[in-house]
Scaffold this active site. Structure first.
Site, PDB file in Angstrom:
ATOM      1  N   GLN A 184      10.404  65.120  28.821  1.00 11.31           N
ATOM      2  CA  GLN A 184       9.590  66.312  28.636  1.00 11.31           C
ATOM      3  C   GLN A 184      10.437  67.388  27.966  1.00 11.31           C
ATOM      4  O   GLN A 184      11.664  67.386  28.129  1.00 11.31           O
ATOM      5  CB  GLN A 184       9.041  66.774  29.988  1.00 11.31           C
ATOM      6  CG  GLN A 184       7.914  65.859  30.442  1.00 11.31           C
ATOM      7  CD  GLN A 184       7.653  65.902  31.929  1.00 11.31           C
ATOM      8  OE1 GLN A 184       8.327  66.600  32.672  1.00 11.31           O
ATOM      9  NE2 GLN A 184       6.681  65.137  32.360  1.00 11.31           N
ATOM     10  N   ASP A 185       9.783  68.298  27.217  1.00 11.04           N
ATOM     11  CA  ASP A 185      10.585  69.152  26.334  1.00 11.04           C
ATOM     12  C   ASP A 185      11.638  69.973  27.083  1.00 11.04           C
ATOM     13  O   ASP A 185      12.731  70.179  26.577  1.00 11.04           O
ATOM     14  CB  ASP A 185       9.731  70.000  25.385  1.00 11.04           C
ATOM     15  CG  ASP A 185       8.614  70.715  26.084  1.00 11.04           C
ATOM     16  OD1 ASP A 185       8.546  70.601  27.328  1.00 11.04           O
ATOM     17  OD2 ASP A 185       7.809  71.362  25.418  1.00 11.04           O
TER      18      ASP A 185
END
Ligand code: GDP
Length: 200
Positions: A79-80
């Protein structure tokens, strides 16, 4: 399964030509299939996963092929918010596996940016990259050649050793050939590092 640290396999025999188990870091966008690939390797079967928060680490012993031996595999969340951590895990790694969901054409640009960022970061300099075009079992999945093109692999530094391999964590296809390629690239990398040290 996922989000747990386990070290069930003992340390042990090594790869021919290598003094210790290989340290491999698996990165890629969230949902590309990193955790599924890790457990497919570890358990030989497909297991349902939950998104990785933090990391999973497994010691995996593989038999047969040039890539047989003991691997320490780190699966780092995609996830970013977690991506800045990739660099830290990539430090002193023997090889990187970058996983792409080949059936998700909408996130290719994001995957391209992350692959290039990772390949450029000083922490991972020199580490060979296995680019896995995962989910080949899904209809409409892009071929490895299409993924390579979409990710502008030709724009990476010519010194970056990279091979692209199609695979499926669902049925396990393509994984062993991919690891054999990664193993060969790591040996090649070590040979050239030894040669350049001798020249100095
Ligand atoms: P991660 O976030 O990169 O660790 O991705 P996961 O391993 O959690 O997988 C994300 C989703 O893709 C899950 O629903 C998996 O079951 C699914 N998945 C992973 N690999 C494959 C594959 O090779 N084929 C198919 N059809 N689904 C997959």
């Amino acid at each position: 399964m996922g989000n747990q640290l386990s070290e069930r396999a003992p340390g042990g025999p090594f790869l021919p030509g290598l003094a210790q188990s290989l340290h491999i870091v698996v990165v890629g966008l969230d949902s590309s299939g990193k955790t599924s690939l890790l457990y497919r390797l570890k358990l030989g079967e497909f297991v349902e996963t939950v998104p990785t928060k933090g990391f999973n680490m497994e010691r995996v012993r593989l038999s047969g092929g040039g890539g047989g031996g003991l691997y320490q595999v780190w699966d780092v969340g995609g996830q970013d918010k977690q991506r800045p951590l990739w660099k830290a895990y990539a430090r002193r790694t023997d090889g990187l596996v970058f996983v792409v969901d080949a059936a998700d054409t909408e996130r290719l640009e994001e995957a391209r940016a992350e692959l290039h960022r990772m390949a450029r970061c000083p922490e991972s300099q020199g580490a060979p990259i296995l680019l896995l075009a995962n989910k080949q079992d899904l209809p409409g999945a892009m071929t490895p050649a299409q993924v390579e093109k979409a990710l502008s692999v030709h724009e990476l530094s010519p010194s970056t050793l990279l091979h692209t391999q199609g695979c499926s964590a669902l049925d396990g296809d393509g994984l062993q050939p991919g690891l054999d390629l990664l193993h060969d690239m790591i040996l090649q990398q070590r040979r050239s590092q030894r040669q350049s040290r001798k020249k100095r």
